[in-house]
Motif scaffolding. Structure first.
Motif, PDB file in Angstrom:
ATOM      1  N   LEU A  61      34.454 -20.585   6.145  1.00  0.00           N
ATOM      2  CA  LEU A  61      33.359 -20.744   7.115  1.00  0.00           C
ATOM      3  C   LEU A  61      32.571 -20.030   7.126  1.00  0.00           C
ATOM      4  O   LEU A  61      31.510 -20.418   7.378  1.00  0.00           O
ATOM      5  CB  LEU A  61      34.346 -20.251   8.326  1.00  0.00           C
ATOM      6  CG  LEU A  61      35.252 -21.360   9.130  1.00  0.00           C
ATOM      7  CD1 LEU A  61      36.380 -20.123  10.396  1.00  0.00           C
ATOM      8  CD2 LEU A  61      34.519 -22.542   9.913  1.00  0.00           C
ATOM      9  N   GLU A  62      32.730 -18.478   6.047  1.00  0.00           N
ATOM     10  CA  GLU A  62      31.844 -17.498   5.519  1.00  0.00           C
ATOM     11  C   GLU A  62      30.837 -18.939   4.910  1.00  0.00           C
ATOM     12  O   GLU A  62      29.538 -18.124   4.791  1.00  0.00           O
ATOM     13  CB  GLU A  62      32.377 -16.773   5.100  1.00  0.00           C
ATOM     14  CG  GLU A  62      31.642 -15.292   4.860  1.00  0.00           C
ATOM     15  CD  GLU A  62      31.939 -14.250   4.571  1.00  0.00           C
ATOM     16  OE1 GLU A  62      32.262 -13.183   4.803  1.00  0.00           O
ATOM     17  OE2 GLU A  62      32.446 -14.252   2.964  1.00  0.00           O
TER      18      GLU A  62
ATOM     19  N   ARG B  31      49.778 -16.883   6.902  1.00  0.00           N
ATOM     20  CA  ARG B  31      48.906 -15.457   6.049  1.00  0.00           C
ATOM     21  C   ARG B  31      47.244 -15.912   5.147  1.00  0.00           C
ATOM     22  O   ARG B  31      46.408 -16.417   5.012  1.00  0.00           O
ATOM     23  CB  ARG B  31      49.075 -14.627   5.543  1.00  0.00           C
ATOM     24  CG  ARG B  31      49.460 -13.337   6.553  1.00  0.00           C
ATOM     25  CD  ARG B  31      50.633 -12.552   5.943  1.00  0.00           C
ATOM     26  NE  ARG B  31      51.138 -11.452   6.980  1.00  0.00           N
ATOM     27  CZ  ARG B  31      51.795 -10.634   6.764  1.00  0.00           C
ATOM     28  NH1 ARG B  31      51.960 -10.508   5.866  1.00  0.00           N
ATOM     29  NH2 ARG B  31      52.134  -9.671   7.592  1.00  0.00           N
ATOM     30  N   ALA B  32      47.741 -16.793   4.160  1.00  0.00           N
ATOM     31  CA  ALA B  32      46.850 -17.660   3.006  1.00  0.00           C
ATOM     32  C   ALA B  32      46.555 -18.790   3.609  1.00  0.00           C
ATOM     33  O   ALA B  32      44.774 -18.795   2.828  1.00  0.00           O
ATOM     34  CB  ALA B  32      47.834 -18.691   2.214  1.00  0.00           C
ATOM     35  N   ALA B  33      46.649 -19.004   4.427  1.00  0.00           N
ATOM     36  CA  ALA B  33      46.131 -20.233   5.707  1.00  0.00           C
ATOM     37  C   ALA B  33      44.771 -19.511   5.945  1.00  0.00           C
ATOM     38  O   ALA B  33      43.263 -19.930   6.239  1.00  0.00           O
ATOM     39  CB  ALA B  33      46.820 -21.611   5.830  1.00  0.00           C
ATOM     40  N   ALA B  34      44.396 -19.149   6.551  1.00  0.00           N
ATOM     41  CA  ALA B  34      43.911 -18.107   7.506  1.00  0.00           C
ATOM     42  C   ALA B  34      42.710 -17.356   6.443  1.00  0.00           C
ATOM     43  O   ALA B  34      41.277 -17.537   6.858  1.00  0.00           O
ATOM     44  CB  ALA B  34      44.507 -16.897   8.611  1.00  0.00           C
TER      45      ALA B  34
ATOM     46  N   PRO C 170      37.999 -15.905  16.162  1.00  0.00           N
ATOM     47  CA  PRO C 170      38.635 -15.834  17.292  1.00  0.00           C
ATOM     48  C   PRO C 170      40.070 -15.596  16.759  1.00  0.00           C
ATOM     49  O   PRO C 170      40.813 -16.309  17.077  1.00  0.00           O
ATOM     50  CB  PRO C 170      38.296 -16.721  18.251  1.00  0.00           C
ATOM     51  CG  PRO C 170      38.295 -17.826  17.666  1.00  0.00           C
ATOM     52  CD  PRO C 170      36.741 -17.639  16.269  1.00  0.00           C
ATOM     53  N   MET C 171      40.267 -14.849  15.178  1.00  0.00           N
ATOM     54  CA  MET C 171      40.968 -14.348  14.210  1.00  0.00           C
ATOM     55  C   MET C 171      41.641 -13.344  14.414  1.00  0.00           C
ATOM     56  O   MET C 171      40.724 -12.121  14.301  1.00  0.00           O
ATOM     57  CB  MET C 171      40.905 -15.100  13.201  1.00  0.00           C
ATOM     58  CG  MET C 171      42.338 -15.431  11.791  1.00  0.00           C
ATOM     59  SD  MET C 171      41.414 -15.772  11.107  1.00  0.00           S
ATOM     60  CE  MET C 171      40.681 -17.875  10.556  1.00  0.00           C
ATOM     61  N   ALA C 172      42.788 -13.277  14.693  1.00  0.00           N
ATOM     62  CA  ALA C 172      43.770 -11.945  14.324  1.00  0.00           C
ATOM     63  C   ALA C 172      43.487 -11.268  12.931  1.00  0.00           C
ATOM     64  O   ALA C 172      43.844 -11.833  12.620  1.00  0.00           O
ATOM     65  CB  ALA C 172      44.677 -11.325  15.197  1.00  0.00           C
TER      66      ALA C 172
ATOM     67  N   PHE D 205      45.197 -10.879   7.338  1.00  0.00           N
ATOM     68  CA  PHE D 205      44.754 -10.789   6.488  1.00  0.00           C
ATOM     69  C   PHE D 205      44.171  -8.824   6.681  1.00  0.00           C
ATOM     70  O   PHE D 205      44.084  -9.083   7.805  1.00  0.00           O
ATOM     71  CB  PHE D 205      43.322 -11.462   5.402  1.00  0.00           C
ATOM     72  CG  PHE D 205      42.426 -11.551   6.634  1.00  0.00           C
ATOM     73  CD1 PHE D 205      41.291 -11.179   6.975  1.00  0.00           C
ATOM     74  CD2 PHE D 205      42.329 -12.943   7.010  1.00  0.00           C
ATOM     75  CE1 PHE D 205      40.013 -11.054   7.817  1.00  0.00           C
ATOM     76  CE2 PHE D 205      41.324 -13.701   7.557  1.00  0.00           C
ATOM     77  CZ  PHE D 205      40.377 -12.709   8.253  1.00  0.00           C
ATOM     78  N   LEU D 206      43.886  -8.070   5.453  1.00  0.00           N
ATOM     79  CA  LEU D 206      43.383  -7.306   5.783  1.00  0.00           C
ATOM     80  C   LEU D 206      42.374  -7.255   5.681  1.00  0.00           C
ATOM     81  O   LEU D 206      41.552  -7.565   5.044  1.00  0.00           O
ATOM     82  CB  LEU D 206      44.280  -6.059   5.054  1.00  0.00           C
ATOM     83  CG  LEU D 206      43.578  -4.853   4.807  1.00  0.00           C
ATOM     84  CD1 LEU D 206      43.837  -4.187   6.109  1.00  0.00           C
ATOM     85  CD2 LEU D 206      43.814  -4.008   3.290  1.00  0.00           C
ATOM     86  N   HIS D 207      41.594  -6.311   7.009  1.00  0.00           N
ATOM     87  CA  HIS D 207      39.865  -6.135   6.817  1.00  0.00           C
ATOM     88  C   HIS D 207      39.932  -4.880   6.883  1.00  0.00           C
ATOM     89  O   HIS D 207      39.757  -3.732   7.762  1.00  0.00           O
ATOM     90  CB  HIS D 207      39.016  -6.520   8.056  1.00  0.00           C
ATOM     91  CG  HIS D 207      38.214  -7.126   8.423  1.00  0.00           C
ATOM     92  ND1 HIS D 207      37.395  -6.552   9.961  1.00  0.00           N
ATOM     93  CD2 HIS D 207      36.923  -6.783   7.550  1.00  0.00           C
ATOM     94  CE1 HIS D 207      36.031  -6.499   9.800  1.00  0.00           C
ATOM     95  NE2 HIS D 207      35.777  -6.698   7.671  1.00  0.00           N
ATOM     96  N   LEU D 208      39.030  -4.924   5.419  1.00  0.00           N
ATOM     97  CA  LEU D 208      38.251  -3.425   4.789  1.00  0.00           C
ATOM     98  C   LEU D 208      36.988  -3.004   5.945  1.00  0.00           C
ATOM     99  O   LEU D 208      36.598  -3.368   5.252  1.00  0.00           O
ATOM    100  CB  LEU D 208      38.717  -2.644   3.546  1.00  0.00           C
ATOM    101  CG  LEU D 208      40.420  -2.830   3.529  1.00  0.00           C
ATOM    102  CD1 LEU D 208      40.586  -2.553   2.035  1.00  0.00           C
ATOM    103  CD2 LEU D 208      40.823  -1.519   4.208  1.00  0.00           C
TER     104      LEU D 208
END
Length: 381
Positions: A371-372, A361-364, A88-90, A132-135
């Protein structure tokens, strides 16, 4: 770099998507698409404009454009998502709507690293861009993925490939007949010949390709009806189940037809469509978009039969060097017909900033990676 292209194009409030003022924006998108490093029909003007104009989710899309002076060298559509996989992370992600099957941004050939540096610079400065950016949906072997990785390494910017799968690709110098013989098992070829004969016993079978724009609207109506008559209609995922999806389909096919980028095939039985297939071209590539069949005649494998026609059309076309199936991984039908594969990857890319935003941002990014790895460890055990 990154300068505003035209004072008349003002950014919409709270959004990087400019107010659309007609031909100026479309013209620069078309010029960029003509010089793109990688073909992507879904971000080329025919389909992209139709998606922006008709799909509901386009209301939340932001366009990141990178310029060198007045020359557009990169276009990346993005949107903010409320989740990242199961987390649940934007995040901010490249926009891939329900009918988009490749997420490679439109980048001018030879300027790939400049474009990625510009995209990331703008996202670093954007207070609306979370975490972060998810591509998604990048060709793992393409010039754009290589440039993205090179820029991240040069900048010391953390990034991570977080997924990859292979899907069927048609790329061969063989004739259609030689390709069919080389890639399809003899037993299956014999069975298909038997089905073709049995189908012909029911009536007149005719294969056609759309050549006259006057017929396009009628063909679109037949395709929408044929698609909705099957399982997609029952599951409410057919294009005709939502008016904006149907409008997108009609607009995209009309634009592609006008620009010579549409491949629309059908098989008729006694003048009634029993299989239809739509492809979109960009540069020397083509993308298989949608297929619809009469499921009541499923015992004759109409989907396979129209793919045979499609194979002939591609292999005899001087304008098409390859075709992306745009299929899901491990697609039983198309994987058994096409021998080549294309690796599609997704990436997680760290965003920077200043102060508290940079720390968040760095922490996320670190948390998502941890977690992955933990999930992979648990699955491994």
């Amino acid at each position: 770099m990154d300068m505003a292209p035209d004072p008349a194009l003002k950014p919409a409030k709270g959004n990087l998507l400019p107010i659309l003022s007609g031909q100026t924006q479309d013209a620069r998108w078309a010029a960029l698409a003509d010089a793109a490093a990688e073909p992507n029909a879904f971000y080329a003007p025919d389909m992209f404009r139709a998606a922006l104009d008709h799909l509901d989710e386009s209301k939340s899309v932001r366009l990141i454009e990178v310029f060198d002076g007045i020359l557009l060298i990169g276009l990346l559509p993005v949107m903010v998502t409320t989740r990242h996989g199961r987390l649940p992370m934007a995040t901010v992600a490249n926009w891939m709507h329900a009918h988009c099957f490749l997420g490679t941004p439109m980048i001018r050939s030879g300027r790939e690293q400049d474009a990625w540096a510009g995209f990331l610079r703008q996202l670093d400065c954007a207070d609306w861009a979370p975490h972060f950016l998810h591509l998604r949906g990048l060709d793992a072997a393409g010039a754009n993925a290589a440039a993205l990785e090179a820029v991240c390494v040069t900048q010391g910017r953390p990034f991570r490939e977080i997924g990859r799968y292979d899907r069927a690709l048609l790329r061969s110098d063989l004739s259609a007949e030689a390709y069919w013989d080389a890639n399809v098992r003899p037993k299956k070829r014999k069975e298909i010949r038997r089905l073709q004969k049995r189908l012909a016993d029911l009536g007149a079978v005719e294969s056609r390709m759309l050549t006259d724009a006057v017929d396009l609207s009628h063909w679109c109506s037949e395709f929408l009806a044929l698609e909705s008559s099957g399982w997609k209609g029952r599951q409410k995922t057919a294009l005709s189940c939502a008016s904006h999806d149907a409008a997108f389909f009609r607009a995209a096919t009309a634009a592609a037809m006008a620009n010579g980028n549409l491949e629309f095939l059908r098989i008729d039985l006694d003048d009634r469509a029993i299989a239809m297939l739509v492809n979109f071209r960009h540069l020397d590539g083509a993308f298989s978009f949608k297929i619809a069949i009469d499921e009541e005649l499923g015992r004759f494998s109409p989907g396979v039969l129209i793919e045979i026609d499609n194979l002939r059309a591609v292999q005899t076309s001087s304008a098409i060097s390859w075709m992306d199936s745009c299929a899901a991984p491990d697609h039983a039908m198309i994987d058994s017909l096409w021998g080549e594969r294309r690796s599609i990857a997704q990436y997680r890319v760290a965003l920077r900033g200043s102060g508290v935003q940079r720390a968040h941002r760095a922490a996320a990014f670190t948390m998502a990676n941890a977690l992955e790895r933990f999930t992979a460890f648990i699955k491994g055990r």
